[in-house]
Scaffold this motif. Structure first.
Motif, PDB file in Angstrom:
ATOM      1  N   THR A 190       0.838  -1.189   0.000  1.00 51.80           N
ATOM      2  CA  THR A 190       0.000   0.000   0.000  1.00 51.80           C
ATOM      3  C   THR A 190       0.876   1.243   0.000  1.00 51.80           C
ATOM      4  O   THR A 190       1.833   1.326   0.778  1.00 51.80           O
ATOM      5  N   TRP A 191       0.555   2.187  -0.881  1.00 55.34           N
ATOM      6  CA  TRP A 191       1.203   3.500  -0.896  1.00 55.34           C
ATOM      7  C   TRP A 191       0.191   4.544  -0.443  1.00 55.34           C
ATOM      8  O   TRP A 191      -0.902   4.628  -0.998  1.00 55.34           O
ATOM      9  N   GLU A 192       0.560   5.345   0.554  1.00 55.07           N
ATOM     10  CA  GLU A 192      -0.286   6.453   0.990  1.00 55.07           C
ATOM     11  C   GLU A 192       0.320   7.758   0.482  1.00 55.07           C
ATOM     12  O   GLU A 192       1.452   8.111   0.818  1.00 55.07           O
ATOM     13  N   VAL A 193      -0.444   8.493  -0.327  1.00 56.79           N
ATOM     14  CA  VAL A 193       0.004   9.770  -0.887  1.00 56.79           C
ATOM     15  C   VAL A 193      -0.517  10.890   0.004  1.00 56.79           C
ATOM     16  O   VAL A 193      -1.727  11.006   0.213  1.00 56.79           O
ATOM     17  N   HIS A 194       0.390  11.690   0.534  1.00 61.09           N
ATOM     18  CA  HIS A 194      -0.026  12.820   1.377  1.00 61.09           C
ATOM     19  C   HIS A 194       1.113  13.833   1.487  1.00 61.09           C
ATOM     20  O   HIS A 194       2.287  13.471   1.517  1.00 61.09           O
ATOM     21  N   ASP A 195       0.751  15.109   1.519  1.00 59.16           N
ATOM     22  CA  ASP A 195       1.719  16.185   1.767  1.00 59.16           C
ATOM     23  C   ASP A 195       2.943  16.096   0.860  1.00 59.16           C
ATOM     24  O   ASP A 195       4.067  16.383   1.284  1.00 59.16           O
ATOM     25  N   GLY A 196       2.751  15.699  -0.379  1.00 56.40           N
ATOM     26  CA  GLY A 196       3.844  15.668  -1.344  1.00 56.40           C
ATOM     27  C   GLY A 196       4.730  14.445  -1.290  1.00 56.40           C
ATOM     28  O   GLY A 196       5.674  14.322  -2.077  1.00 56.40           O
ATOM     29  N   VAL A 197       4.456  13.510  -0.365  1.00 54.37           N
ATOM     30  CA  VAL A 197       5.293  12.318  -0.223  1.00 54.37           C
ATOM     31  C   VAL A 197       4.438  11.069  -0.369  1.00 54.37           C
ATOM     32  O   VAL A 197       3.205  11.127  -0.384  1.00 54.37           O
ATOM     33  N   VAL A 198       5.107   9.921  -0.485  1.00 56.44           N
ATOM     34  CA  VAL A 198       4.429   8.627  -0.544  1.00 56.44           C
ATOM     35  C   VAL A 198       5.023   7.724   0.527  1.00 56.44           C
ATOM     36  O   VAL A 198       6.228   7.445   0.509  1.00 56.44           O
ATOM     37  N   ASP A 199       4.191   7.298   1.482  1.00 60.63           N
ATOM     38  CA  ASP A 199       4.623   6.347   2.508  1.00 60.63           C
ATOM     39  C   ASP A 199       4.232   4.941   2.059  1.00 60.63           C
ATOM     40  O   ASP A 199       3.099   4.703   1.640  1.00 60.63           O
ATOM     41  N   ALA A 200       5.181   4.006   2.136  1.00 61.23           N
ATOM     42  CA  ALA A 200       4.950   2.635   1.672  1.00 61.23           C
ATOM     43  C   ALA A 200       4.721   1.702   2.858  1.00 61.23           C
ATOM     44  O   ALA A 200       5.396   1.815   3.889  1.00 61.23           O
ATOM     45  N   TYR A 201       3.767   0.801   2.712  1.00 62.16           N
ATOM     46  CA  TYR A 201       3.436  -0.183   3.740  1.00 62.16           C
ATOM     47  C   TYR A 201       3.340  -1.557   3.084  1.00 62.16           C
ATOM     48  O   TYR A 201       2.867  -1.690   1.954  1.00 62.16           O
ATOM     49  N   ASP A 202       3.743  -2.586   3.802  1.00 61.87           N
ATOM     50  CA  ASP A 202       3.536  -3.957   3.338  1.00 61.87           C
ATOM     51  C   ASP A 202       2.109  -4.386   3.644  1.00 61.87           C
ATOM     52  O   ASP A 202       1.561  -4.062   4.697  1.00 61.87           O
ATOM     53  N   GLY A 203       1.509  -5.137   2.733  1.00 60.24           N
ATOM     54  CA  GLY A 203       0.182  -5.677   2.967  1.00 60.24           C
ATOM     55  C   GLY A 203      -0.907  -4.833   2.327  1.00 60.24           C
ATOM     56  O   GLY A 203      -0.674  -3.755   1.783  1.00 60.24           O
ATOM     57  N   GLY A 204      -2.138  -5.351   2.383  1.00 61.22           N
ATOM     58  CA  GLY A 204      -3.297  -4.669   1.835  1.00 61.22           C
ATOM     59  C   GLY A 204      -3.839  -3.619   2.778  1.00 61.22           C
ATOM     60  O   GLY A 204      -3.136  -3.111   3.661  1.00 61.22           O
ATOM     61  N   TYR A 205      -5.135  -3.298   2.637  1.00 65.02           N
ATOM     62  CA  TYR A 205      -5.698  -2.188   3.395  1.00 65.02           C
ATOM     63  C   TYR A 205      -5.688  -2.440   4.899  1.00 65.02           C
ATOM     64  O   TYR A 205      -5.361  -1.552   5.680  1.00 65.02           O
ATOM     65  N   ALA A 206      -6.040  -3.662   5.318  1.00 63.53           N
ATOM     66  CA  ALA A 206      -6.076  -3.951   6.755  1.00 63.53           C
ATOM     67  C   ALA A 206      -4.697  -3.785   7.385  1.00 63.53           C
ATOM     68  O   ALA A 206      -4.544  -3.204   8.461  1.00 63.53           O
ATOM     69  N   ALA A 207      -3.663  -4.284   6.704  1.00 68.97           N
ATOM     70  CA  ALA A 207      -2.298  -4.139   7.210  1.00 68.97           C
ATOM     71  C   ALA A 207      -1.900  -2.671   7.236  1.00 68.97           C
ATOM     72  O   ALA A 207      -1.218  -2.211   8.160  1.00 68.97           O
ATOM     73  N   PHE A 208      -2.332  -1.919   6.235  1.00 65.64           N
ATOM     74  CA  PHE A 208      -2.045  -0.480   6.186  1.00 65.64           C
ATOM     75  C   PHE A 208      -2.659   0.251   7.379  1.00 65.64           C
ATOM     76  O   PHE A 208      -2.021   1.107   7.998  1.00 65.64           O
ATOM     77  N   VAL A 209      -3.911  -0.076   7.708  1.00 65.60           N
ATOM     78  CA  VAL A 209      -4.569   0.572   8.846  1.00 65.60           C
ATOM     79  C   VAL A 209      -3.793   0.315  10.136  1.00 65.60           C
ATOM     80  O   VAL A 209      -3.548   1.220  10.937  1.00 65.60           O
ATOM     81  N   LEU A 210      -3.389  -0.934  10.336  1.00 65.24           N
ATOM     82  CA  LEU A 210      -2.633  -1.270  11.541  1.00 65.24           C
ATOM     83  C   LEU A 210      -1.303  -0.532  11.576  1.00 65.24           C
ATOM     84  O   LEU A 210      -0.945   0.089  12.581  1.00 65.24           O
ATOM     85  N   ALA A 211      -0.565  -0.563  10.467  1.00 67.23           N
ATOM     86  CA  ALA A 211       0.755   0.061  10.448  1.00 67.23           C
ATOM     87  C   ALA A 211       0.652   1.572  10.613  1.00 67.23           C
ATOM     88  O   ALA A 211       1.451   2.196  11.329  1.00 67.23           O
ATOM     89  N   ARG A 212      -0.333   2.196   9.962  1.00 67.91           N
ATOM     90  CA  ARG A 212      -0.464   3.646  10.078  1.00 67.91           C
ATOM     91  C   ARG A 212      -0.881   4.046  11.491  1.00 67.91           C
ATOM     92  O   ARG A 212      -0.390   5.039  12.041  1.00 67.91           O
ATOM     93  N   ALA A 213      -1.786   3.267  12.083  1.00 65.14           N
ATOM     94  CA  ALA A 213      -2.196   3.576  13.452  1.00 65.14           C
ATOM     95  C   ALA A 213      -1.013   3.489  14.408  1.00 65.14           C
ATOM     96  O   ALA A 213      -0.862   4.312  15.320  1.00 65.14           O
ATOM     97  N   GLU A 214      -0.156   2.487  14.206  1.00 63.22           N
ATOM     98  CA  GLU A 214       1.008   2.345  15.071  1.00 63.22           C
ATOM     99  C   GLU A 214       1.982   3.498  14.869  1.00 63.22           C
ATOM    100  O   GLU A 214       2.526   4.045  15.835  1.00 63.22           O
ATOM    101  N   ARG A 215       2.188   3.912  13.621  1.00 65.61           N
ATOM    102  CA  ARG A 215       3.055   5.072  13.372  1.00 65.61           C
ATOM    103  C   ARG A 215       2.513   6.315  14.060  1.00 65.61           C
ATOM    104  O   ARG A 215       3.250   7.098  14.648  1.00 65.61           O
ATOM    105  N   MET A 216       1.200   6.491  13.954  1.00 69.01           N
ATOM    106  CA  MET A 216       0.575   7.664  14.556  1.00 69.01           C
ATOM    107  C   MET A 216       0.656   7.608  16.083  1.00 69.01           C
ATOM    108  O   MET A 216       0.779   8.635  16.748  1.00 69.01           O
TER     109      MET A 216
END
Length: 587
Positions: A190-216
């Motif tokens: 999963t690539w998240e596009v925001h604020d001019g950058v792209v953050d990369a995560y392994d896995g589909g949407y569910a994995a992205f939600v978990l990883a982004r929540a942990e980063r936050m």
């Protein structure tokens, strides 16, 4: 793995705004990448840059030699005068292209009911969109780049498309979609596009939600509201079937520590009590209702008895053309039954979110359109929400507050429609494809507000994730004037549709030979054996992923685990190919 597309320090700007800033990333062979982000943050611009249809202002994008890239745009550019047949099968007659199994299945699922000899200019927007998707899928490209491929597709066809992309993969896939079930079903990154950058995560949407929540969670200064939204969605993913996919790509239990004390997404008892005080005991009571539309008349409902009470949360599904929108219009009073009666509660205040965007005066400014409506609205339990808070939550801040509505994008106008509905304090919400044109962040905001909204909700949507997230019960328009309750939800609906299709295509029972039956028994046992091995492999792969996360600082151990993971994935690919071979034999 071979690198197919490489981006080096690429920057793209529009006016004074930088959409992509010094971006460096790559697309490798075997990648299936889902691209997410808010409307206007640069997702489509990123796709244009990857496909070579737009050059970056600085930096460069390179493709491996001879690479063929198929690009499904949000618009289409068919040649003037071309027919559907010209576009998808280069004008070949039916007996030629129908002999190709892949071509046949794409045409049958995407273009059922479409005249292949019709001019593309005569088609509806939804039909043109499906023709464009079929064209890209049938062209044999190395890389598929798909911008919102599920638009204008119903739940059943979206499920077929996900399976098609998984079982007949290109060398790489990049897809922008707001359909979270679809992203989780087909994507491995999963690539998240925001604020001019792209953050990369392994896995589909569910994995992205978990990883982004942990980063936050660990990032200093993270906004509390965004963190809470992600925690709430994680709680939903854990308590329900994880991301509604049969192959979750990470163990949702990994989120337990983060969301251990998170309550259920909504308190149904509190909402039920509050809804009853606002609505009384009666909402809609349909008795022997018959609904006909069109000329000549087409029967959508026939002899239907249906009682809808206070606090009911109903998802309504059915293939395109079965009359879902007409049923909402019937309940809203815009259509009248040709027979039977509809009794409506005396205290109903209906909020109807239609698919049209022409209902809002385009000359008004955003702030005026909201504050003229209402400054404070009330949620369950008497909790009040100000118009200012709603505007911020729905992404209207700064210059957007004074922008004229006619100058907003389709997604922004959709957001404003929903916001204004909430301010009217309806006690019944009828939502017709509410996810159209909305980004995932906005969808989570809407879901969060619906969790605290007390009233009766009936939603029509092709977005499987949204439907399962906000509704408690599912009904299906199955044709022949029927409206059936589905205790098993979307899974039951898709299973029954598949069973009906199989029954239509199978030969008569008497035509089956003993050798056919014996072959099917052997094939069934082989498929069951492979499925058992795949389940064990999935468990082992998940365990290795967890070990890799724990050994992130130990490079030697991480390397060993990476080698083991590669071996496991190779074995899994071989088993899946064996399963597909057995399935084809069974067919």
């Amino acid at each position: 793995m071979a690198n197919l597309i490489n981006v080096e320090r690429a920057t793209v700007s529009y006016g004074t705004r930088t959409l992509l800033d010094g971006l460096s990333l790559g697309v490798d062979e075997g990648d299936a990448i889902g691209v997410v982000g808010r409307n206007g943050d640069g997702k489509t611009t990123l796709l244009k840059m990857l496909t070579g249809t737009q050059a970056p202002d600085s930096g460069r994008v390179t493709h491996t030699s001879g690479l063929s890239v198929g690009y499904l745009r949000q618009g289409d550019d068919f040649a003037i005068g071309s027919t559907v047949r010209d576009v998808i099968v280069a004008g070949r007659p039916d007996h030629i292209w129908a002999a190709e199994p892949d071509t046949r299945t794409v045409v049958e699922h995407l273009l059922s009911g479409v005249d292949l000899d019709a001019s593309v200019t005569s088609l509806s927007g939804g039909e043109r969109r499906r023709v464009a998707l079929a064209e890209v899928l049938l062209a044999g490209h190395d890389v598929l780049v798909l911008d919102e491929p599920t638009n204008h597709l119903d739940v059943e066809v979206i499920g077929w498309l996900a399976g098609h992309l998984i079982t007949r993969p290109a060398r790489a896939l990049i897809v922008v979609s707001h359909d979270r079930w679809f992203l989780d079903a087909v994507c491995t990154r999963t690539w998240e596009v925001h604020d001019g950058v792209v953050d990369a995560y392994d896995g589909g949407y569910a994995a992205f939600v978990l990883a982004r929540a942990e980063r936050m969670r660990v990032a200093a200064g993270t906004e509390a509201r965004r963190r809470n939204l992600m925690r709430k969605e994680l709680a939903w993913l854990r308590r329900g079937p994880p991301a509604r996919t049969s192959k979750p790509r990470f163990r949702i239990q990994a989120a337990n520590e983060l969301i251990a004390n998170e309550p259920p997404p909504r308190d149904s008892l509190v909402l039920q009590r509050f809804a009853t005080t606002r609505l009384g005991k009666d909402v809609f009571d349909l008795h022997r209702v018959r609904l006909e539309v069109g000329d000549p008349p087409r029967v959508l409902l026939d002899g239907i008895d249906w009682s809808i009470g206070p606090g009911a949360r109903i998802g309504l599904v059915g293939v395109n053309g079965t009359g879902k929108t007409s049923v909402l219009r019937l309940l809203a009073g815009e259509l009248q039954p040709s027979a039977g009666t509809i009794k409506r509660g005396a205290t109903l205040r209906i909020g109807f979110l239609s698919q049209a965007l022409a209902e809002i005066d385009g000359t008004q400014r955003v702030l005026d359109a909201v504050e003229n409506r209402r400054r404070i609205t009330e949620l369950a339990g008497g909790r009040e929400i100000s118009a200012d808070t709603l505007l911020k939550d729905f992404g209207f801040t700064g210059d957007k507050l004074t922008t004229r509505i006619g100058e907003l994008s389709g997604g922004e106008r959709r957001r404003l429609q929903f916001l204004r509905l909430l301010l009217d304090e309806p006690n019944v919400l009828l939502l017709d494809e509410p996810t159209n044109d909305l980004d995932i962040d906005t969808l989570t905001v809407i879901e969060d507000y619906l969790d605290g909204w007390p009233g009766t909700l009936i939603v029509v949507t092709h977005d499987r994730y949204f439907l399962e997230r906000v509704s408690d019960v599912t009904y299906a328009l199955t044709g022949g004037g029927r409206c059936d309750l589905l205790p098993g939800g979307i899974e039951q609906y898709l299973a029954e549709r598949a069973a009906a299709d199989t029954a239509r295509s199978e030969p008569a029972r008497g035509e089956r030979t003993e050798s056919d039956a014996a072959r099917e028994r052997r094939t069934g046992k082989e498929m069951a054996r492979i499925e058992s091995q795949l389940a064990k492999l999935d468990d082992r792969i998940a365990s290795v992923h967890e070990s890799m996360a724990e050994a992130a600082a130990d490079h030697v151990r991480a390397g060993e685990l990476n080698v083991e993971l590669a071996e496991l994935l190779a074995r899994k690919e071989n088993l899946e190919e064996a399963w597909l071979t057995a399935a084809e034999d069974a067919g």
